[in-house]
Design a protein around this motif. Structure first.
Motif, PDB file in Angstrom:
ATOM      1  N   GLU A   3      13.961  13.769   0.683  1.00 46.04           N
ATOM      2  CA  GLU A   3      14.279  12.948  -0.500  1.00 46.04           C
ATOM      3  C   GLU A   3      13.624  13.537  -1.744  1.00 46.04           C
ATOM      4  O   GLU A   3      14.239  13.672  -2.793  1.00 46.04           O
ATOM      5  N   TYR A  11       0.662   1.992  13.603  1.00 47.07           N
ATOM      6  CA  TYR A  11       1.171   2.483  14.869  1.00 47.07           C
ATOM      7  C   TYR A  11       2.314   1.654  15.416  1.00 47.07           C
ATOM      8  O   TYR A  11       2.622   1.697  16.587  1.00 47.07           O
ATOM      9  N   SER A  12       2.952   0.881  14.535  1.00 42.78           N
ATOM     10  CA  SER A  12       4.092   0.125  15.054  1.00 42.78           C
ATOM     11  C   SER A  12       5.319   0.337  14.167  1.00 42.78           C
ATOM     12  O   SER A  12       5.214   0.543  12.957  1.00 42.78           O
ATOM     13  N   ALA A  13       6.476   0.270  14.822  1.00 39.13           N
ATOM     14  CA  ALA A  13       7.733   0.425  14.090  1.00 39.13           C
ATOM     15  C   ALA A  13       8.013  -0.877  13.348  1.00 39.13           C
ATOM     16  O   ALA A  13       8.031  -1.937  13.945  1.00 39.13           O
ATOM     17  N   VAL A  36      15.182   3.268   8.288  1.00 45.54           N
ATOM     18  CA  VAL A  36      16.022   3.794   7.212  1.00 45.54           C
ATOM     19  C   VAL A  36      17.321   4.216   7.885  1.00 45.54           C
ATOM     20  O   VAL A  36      17.298   4.889   8.918  1.00 45.54           O
ATOM     21  N   ARG A  54      17.467   5.016  -5.617  1.00 44.13           N
ATOM     22  CA  ARG A  54      16.845   4.141  -4.623  1.00 44.13           C
ATOM     23  C   ARG A  54      16.540   2.764  -5.218  1.00 44.13           C
ATOM     24  O   ARG A  54      16.454   1.789  -4.506  1.00 44.13           O
ATOM     25  N   HIS A  71      22.881   3.934   2.158  1.00 50.11           N
ATOM     26  CA  HIS A  71      21.471   4.219   2.423  1.00 50.11           C
ATOM     27  C   HIS A  71      20.767   2.879   2.454  1.00 50.11           C
ATOM     28  O   HIS A  71      20.776   2.141   1.470  1.00 50.11           O
ATOM     29  N   PHE A  73      16.448   6.084  11.231  1.00 46.57           N
ATOM     30  CA  PHE A  73      15.078   6.565  11.248  1.00 46.57           C
ATOM     31  C   PHE A  73      14.133   5.388  11.446  1.00 46.57           C
ATOM     32  O   PHE A  73      14.030   4.541  10.560  1.00 46.57           O
ATOM     33  N   PRO A  74      13.438   5.331  12.577  1.00 46.40           N
ATOM     34  CA  PRO A  74      12.447   4.278  12.709  1.00 46.40           C
ATOM     35  C   PRO A  74      11.349   4.496  11.669  1.00 46.40           C
ATOM     36  O   PRO A  74      10.876   5.615  11.490  1.00 46.40           O
ATOM     37  N   VAL A  75      10.986   3.453  10.954  1.00 42.24           N
ATOM     38  CA  VAL A  75       9.908   3.551   9.973  1.00 42.24           C
ATOM     39  C   VAL A  75       8.658   2.945  10.595  1.00 42.24           C
ATOM     40  O   VAL A  75       8.708   1.848  11.145  1.00 42.24           O
ATOM     41  N   VAL A  76       7.572   3.700  10.518  1.00 43.11           N
ATOM     42  CA  VAL A  76       6.356   3.289  11.198  1.00 43.11           C
ATOM     43  C   VAL A  76       5.281   2.982  10.170  1.00 43.11           C
ATOM     44  O   VAL A  76       5.110   3.708   9.198  1.00 43.11           O
ATOM     45  N   THR A 124       7.340   5.770  17.609  1.00 46.58           N
ATOM     46  CA  THR A 124       6.178   5.538  16.753  1.00 46.58           C
ATOM     47  C   THR A 124       5.211   6.714  16.793  1.00 46.58           C
ATOM     48  O   THR A 124       4.115   6.663  16.246  1.00 46.58           O
ATOM     49  N   TYR A 148       4.709  15.404  -1.311  1.00 47.56           N
ATOM     50  CA  TYR A 148       4.044  16.047  -2.445  1.00 47.56           C
ATOM     51  C   TYR A 148       3.504  17.427  -2.065  1.00 47.56           C
ATOM     52  O   TYR A 148       3.607  18.386  -2.835  1.00 47.56           O
ATOM     53  N   ARG A 196       9.909   2.513  -4.700  1.00 52.06           N
ATOM     54  CA  ARG A 196       8.813   1.599  -5.041  1.00 52.06           C
ATOM     55  C   ARG A 196       8.185   2.030  -6.352  1.00 52.06           C
ATOM     56  O   ARG A 196       7.999   3.228  -6.586  1.00 52.06           O
ATOM     57  N   ASP A 255       8.716   5.949  -6.414  1.00 51.77           N
ATOM     58  CA  ASP A 255       8.581   6.945  -5.350  1.00 51.77           C
ATOM     59  C   ASP A 255       9.906   7.058  -4.594  1.00 51.77           C
ATOM     60  O   ASP A 255      10.888   6.406  -4.937  1.00 51.77           O
ATOM     61  N   PHE A 256       9.890   7.905  -3.560  1.00 50.63           N
ATOM     62  CA  PHE A 256      11.127   8.265  -2.850  1.00 50.63           C
ATOM     63  C   PHE A 256      11.766   7.091  -2.102  1.00 50.63           C
ATOM     64  O   PHE A 256      12.863   7.210  -1.602  1.00 50.63           O
ATOM     65  N   ARG A 257      11.056   5.984  -1.989  1.00 52.51           N
ATOM     66  CA  ARG A 257      11.702   4.818  -1.394  1.00 52.51           C
ATOM     67  C   ARG A 257      12.004   3.769  -2.459  1.00 52.51           C
ATOM     68  O   ARG A 257      12.365   2.643  -2.152  1.00 52.51           O
ATOM     69  N   ARG A 259      21.239   5.859   7.378  1.00 54.18           N
ATOM     70  CA  ARG A 259      22.100   6.620   6.470  1.00 54.18           C
ATOM     71  C   ARG A 259      23.415   6.958   7.159  1.00 54.18           C
ATOM     72  O   ARG A 259      23.421   7.252   8.356  1.00 54.18           O
ATOM     73  N   ARG A 305       7.796  12.307  14.716  1.00 55.60           N
ATOM     74  CA  ARG A 305       9.015  11.514  14.901  1.00 55.60           C
ATOM     75  C   ARG A 305      10.056  11.864  13.833  1.00 55.60           C
ATOM     76  O   ARG A 305       9.781  12.597  12.896  1.00 55.60           O
ATOM     77  N   GLU A 306      11.255  11.291  13.986  1.00 55.24           N
ATOM     78  CA  GLU A 306      12.395  11.622  13.111  1.00 55.24           C
ATOM     79  C   GLU A 306      12.043  11.470  11.632  1.00 55.24           C
ATOM     80  O   GLU A 306      12.461  12.259  10.786  1.00 55.24           O
ATOM     81  N   GLU A 307      11.272  10.402  11.343  1.00 59.32           N
ATOM     82  CA  GLU A 307      10.994  10.040   9.951  1.00 59.32           C
ATOM     83  C   GLU A 307      10.157  11.102   9.222  1.00 59.32           C
ATOM     84  O   GLU A 307      10.091  11.112   7.996  1.00 59.32           O
TER      85      GLU A 307
END
Lengths: 447, 562
Positions: free
Chosen positions: A32, B539-541, B545, B151, B474, B533-536, A19, A279, B116, B112-114, B547, A23-25
């Motif tokens: 993308e 401050y929490s996961a 994502v 996506r 994905h 990929f942990p998505v945060v 977190t 962006y 949405r 957007d890139f996810r 792949r 991080r990786e993200e």
């Protein structure tokens, strides 16, 4: 056709915690966005591939204590290696400019490294700069650090170097990590005025930022006439950044890039990974590639209002007046264990926030009218019993400073052989590109 | 791979000059034929080649595989059905920053890139577009491609629905079915596929009928650019571009002996062109980017091959004493009664190959040698032609080796074999191969080998091609959607926010479904390590994502017996 290189090393398997902002993200959505736009199909874009930075390139610029084997450098060395590959392509004129989209970042990592601070361990830009100087003979390099945080590591590395102009624009250190970068920090005794810090108030916005570039940074660059311009391209000035409040937009970043016109831009911080990075990175890359970035628009709205340009101009005037009133002041003393010669001397400490420990440094530089001067840094951290030493002979050193550096390193390592006074002593002989480390019980390793 | 080794397979390879057909009985060549290619009548050419094998009616053929230049030619010669391209680009890089080989129109809407939604599609704008299109032609073909549609396909589906409601006869295709990120390539791929669909359908129908009329019930397959085969019914037209070079690579695998090194360059010299590719550790190397064809950058997965416009029948001219091999041909070589001097004539005159009439070859050489027509000078010219050709090929190989180094597969190979840096041995195939062996060996300074069936290798490669496919997942557990890049399948994810075994189960299900459909063993898959990929949020996961992909790699059923 003028080529723009893109280096993408997102370190998808490295993080400081799942977190953690670093991080990786972090670059996932940037990847993308760039790929989806078709940026890689622009005829002027070339993609470069990273390498692991050789230890010599690292140690030419930074002293890794107690030794490079004792620190986890893997991802950092690839990020630095990415910068080197781009530098080589630029120096060989294969590319016109380039953007190294790499993580982990580097600009908080200084001349001596005991661990990670501000998410940085190796200073990617500094390692690149000294690589360009040693391998291709470039003499004058300018760094424009546009990360919202003060580039204290880069400043520290080039503090005594009259041939590197370091300019950092950042949010006022009284309001943000690392709490430094004030206008009175202007460089060491032999390089006074070659460091320029421009702290800016929260809420500066695009207009203020561009005003500062046009009125202060660009004239300074023009006057210095650098061979190479490097941009530490942090993206945390963006209005959606969770850690800072500078209120700059993605298009603003495009304009910044267009004004600074860096030869090589290297990604630094920026942790608004969804609402800013995709962006901002796109705008920077398009600006470098000479493409229109005016259609790049982030979907979110600005959170806070800008400082008015009128107020900002006044702020600039005051800051500039304050800077111009500064005079160089340094304590000079005769130091017995440094050949009993006269040195300019300063003590300070560095806090490693990632791991939470303090380093204390005694820094000496030989006042010299002809070159950057020999530098000696005695460094100590509490967790480690040994004092470690960096001896640096700068690029383009005069013969006296060169001799002094060699003698200091020689005498310290000889003395330490018996007294065990120092753990590691690194000789950074940049003038002859001779990098060697003396280590107790192990002797000398030449890089 | 456990695979039923069928007894009788036919492979047909349509080349620029000749079309080859082979009948394989297990791994033995039972019959082989070569017929001239009629580029304006490819279906007839394929059937002529098939008939030339003189199979008895109702022969128990198990499989027929064709590699065809039909779609490659249709695109290069611009024989495309008029097609409109509608884009939903949203903000970002300007569309006109890229070179578009076809016109397009941009519609409102943005993701957007996810995936949405940022801005919705404007119904009235799309309705107006539908009216405009049906004015041009009520049955207009329309490709609809949105940024980030890979996506989330909702906006593409939305536009399609509005278009069809207003103008029901429009033919539509959607971009999300084509590969991963890159709206530019997705758009051009979707466009091309729609624009050459009719041409391919006519060929496929004709082929199917003609084969059935001959009493064969064998499944018909087409070789794809990636070296895999698909049943005629399932194939998407553009996937067949560059199936010729794919056949070359598979042919090399099938025809080279056990003692061939694991990694080598394949050079297939045809009549009009020379294809080059790379085998790394016995697997053909794919290009990381999609295939490029006639100004179209696509998402079509293809081998990292390159064509040189030079072959055994290319026209040779001597200007100011310099031998020039032109990038075109003018019919047969002189030695076979053609009008212009070619490299084949040089091989014939020097007695390296037993093709055609040596006297006619000499006449051809003499025409380019007006001053001194002694046998010595004709020999010297013939030799110079082969030198020039070998040198051009060597240069191209060295160029390509530099390019190949940037391919991810090559990099992995380099990490595994640091001692073996480039300078690969060469496998030479194609009709003119025997005539070039000696000179190419000398010019390149490399080990060059060639098979005994070099003229047939591509047809053999087609006949022995294995079905191959990949499935790239994905998954965004926070947005709650998953997608398969190769098919464009998209779905809602209802599993856990941080899945692990569920991913394996999902992939197994998807792969099993496809394997069963193609009659393949259900578990012989190459499984790549997935990225998580942990998505945060704050401050929490909150999720991940994910792949990664699984493959049934392309390759051949086995080597033919020599």
């Amino acid at each position: 056709m003028k080529k723009t290189a893109l280096m993408f090393f997102p370190a998808f398997d490295w993080s400081l915690g799942s977190t953690h902002p670093e991080r990786e993200e972090r670059l996932l959505y940037t990847q993308e966005q760039l790929f989806e736009e078709g940026v890689m199909d622009l005829p002027q874009i070339v993609q470069l591939n990273p390498i692991v930075a050789p230890l010599k390139a690292v140690c030419r610029t930074q002293a890794i204590f107690p030794s490079s084997e004792e620190q986890d450098l893997e991802a950092h060395r690839i990020a630095a290696g990415s910068a080197l590959v781009m530098g080589d392509a630029w120096a060989r004129q294969e590319i016109h400019n380039g953007f190294a989209l790499v993580r982990p970042p580097g600009h908080h990592a200084g001349a001596v490294v005991w661990g990670n601070r501000g998410f940085c361990t190796l200073n990617n830009e500094a390692i690149l700069i000294n690589h360009l100087r040693s391998q291709y003979g470039y003499r004058k390099i300018a760094v424009v650090d546009t990360d919202v945080h003060h580039g204290d590591g880069t400043q520290n590395i080039f503090w005594h170097d009259p041939n590197v102009l370091f300019i950092s624009l950042h949010q006022d250190g009284r309001t943000l990590y690392p709490g430094s970068g004030f206008v009175d920090e202007l460089g060491g005794v032999n390089a006074w005025g070659q460091t320029l810090n421009i702290p800016m108030p929260p809420g500066t916005g695009d207009d203020g930022y561009l005003y500062m570039l046009e009125h202060w940074v660009l004239p300074k660059l023009q006057e210095f006439q650098p061979d190479v311009v490097i941009n530490s391209a942090g993206q945390d000035n963006h209005y959606s950044d969770p850690l800072a409040r500078m209120n700059v937009s993605a298009r603003g970043y495009g304009q910044i890039t267009e004004l600074v016109r860096p030869d090589i831009a290297v990604l630094e911080g920026g942790y608004s990974i969804e609402t800013a990075l995709p962006y901002v990175n796109l705008a920077i890359l398009l600006a470098l590639a000479g493409e229109d970035y005016s259609q790049v628009q982030e979907p979110s709205n600005r959170r806070h209002t800008d400082v008015s340009l009128k107020d900002f101009k006044q702020y600039y005037q005051d800051l500039r007046a304050k800077q111009e009133s500064q005079r160089v002041t340094w304590d000079k003393e005769r130091v017995k264990h440094l050949l009993n010669q006269e040195w300019a001397h300063e003590d300070y400490s560095v806090y490693y926030d990632t791991e939470g420990f303090q380093e204390t440094r005694q820094e000496y530089v030989r006042p010299c009218a002809y070159c950057g001067g020999t530098v000696v840094i005695m460094s100590k951290v509490r967790l480690h019993s040994d004092v470690c030493v960096l001896v640096r002979i700068p690029f383009l050193a005069c013969e006296t400073c060169r001799r002094t550096g060699l003698d200091v390193w020689q005498s310290l390592s000889e003395r330490s052989q018996e007294s065990h006074r120092y753990g590691s002593i690194l000789l950074q002989n940049q003038a002859d590109d001779d990098i060697r480390l003396w280590k107790r019980y192990e002797g000398v390793t030449k890089f | 791979m456990i695979h039923r080794m069928t007894s009788l397979r036919i492979g047909i390879d349509v080349g620029g000059t000749f079309t080859d057909a082979v009948l394989l009985d297990c791994l033995n060549v039972a019959a082989e034929q070569k017929v001239p290619t009629r580029s304006d009548a490819l279906l007839e050419t394929v059937l002529t080649a098939l008939d030339a094998l003189r199979l008895p009616r109702d022969a128990a053929i198990d499989q027929i595989t064709v590699s065809t230049t039909l779609i490659t030619n249709a695109i290069l010669q611009k024989r495309l059905t008029p097609t409109e391209l509608l884009l939903i680009p949203g903000y970002g890089m300007r569309l006109d920053a890229l070179a578009w080989p076809v016109p397009y129109r941009a519609l409102q809407g943005q993701l957007d890139f996810r995936g949405r939604e940022i801005a919705a599609v404007e119904t009235t704008e799309v309705q107006e577009e539908a009216r405009r299109l049906s004015l041009i032609n009520p049955c207009s073909s329309v490709a609809i491609v949105g940024k980030f549609s890979h996506r989330n396909n909702a906006q593409e589906l939305g536009v399609e629905q509005i278009l069809k409601k207003t103008a029901p006869q429009l033919r539509t295709t959607l971009g999300h079915r084509w590969g991963g990120a890159n709206i530019y390539r997705r758009a051009l791929t979707a466009y091309l596929n729609l624009a050459c669909q009719d041409e391919f359908a006519a060929f496929a129908d004709g082929l199917r009928q003609a084969v059935r009329q001959r009493g064969f019930t064998a499944p018909l397959q087409i070789l794809k650019a990636d070296g895999g085969v698909l049943p005629l019914e399932d194939i998407r037209a553009v996937d067949t571009v560059y199936s010729g070079p794919a056949a070359s690579m598979l042919g090399a695998l099938a025809d080279s002996g056990e003692d061939m090194p694991d990694s080598y360059v394949v050079i297939d010299v045809g009549g009009t062109s020379t294809d080059m590719g790379l085998i790394l550790d016995r697997v053909p190397m794919w290009s990381a980017k999609g295939a490029k064809i006639g100004g179209f950058s696509t998402q079509i997965r293809a081998m990292a091959v390159r064509s040189l416009a030079m072959g055994g029948d290319s026209v040779v001219q001597v200007e100011d004493g310099q031998v020039r091999i032109q990038p075109y041909r003018a019919g047969l070589p002189c030695c076979r009664g053609g009008p212009e001097l070619t490299p084949t004539d040089a091989m014939c005159y020097l007695g390296i190959v037993a093709i055609g009439d040596q006297n006619k070859a000499a006449e051809g050489l003499a025409r380019q040698c007006p001053v001194d027509q002694t046998p010595e000078s004709l020999s010297a010219l013939a030799q110079e032609i082969l030198n020039v050709m070998s040198q051009k090929i060597t240069d191209a190989v060295m160029d390509l080796e530099r390019e190949w180094r940037d391919e991810p597969t090559y990099k992995i190979w380099q990490v595994l074999h640091p001692q073996q840096q480039g300078n690969f041995p060469i496998w030479l195939s194609g009709g003119p191969a025997p005539g070039l062996l000696r000179d190419l060996t000398r010019q390149s300074g490399r080990a060059v080998r060639s098979g005994t069936r070099s003229g047939l290798a591509n047809a053999i490669g087609a006949a022995l091609a294995r079905p191959a496919f990949s499935r790239t997942l994905h998954l965004d557990t926070v947005v709650g959607r998953y997608r398969i890049a190769e098919t464009g399948e998209q779905g809602v994810w209802q599993g856990s926010p941080r899945p692990h075994k569920e991913i394996t189960r999902l992939m197994e299900e998807i792969m099993t479904r496809e394997s069963e459909r193609r009659g393949l063993a259900p578990d012989d898959w190459q499984k790549e390590v997935f990225d998580f990929f942990p998505v945060v949020d704050g401050y929490s996961a909150v999720g991940q994502v994910v792949r990664g992909s699984w493959h049934v790699p392309a390759g051949i059923m086995g080597r033919v017996n020599q």
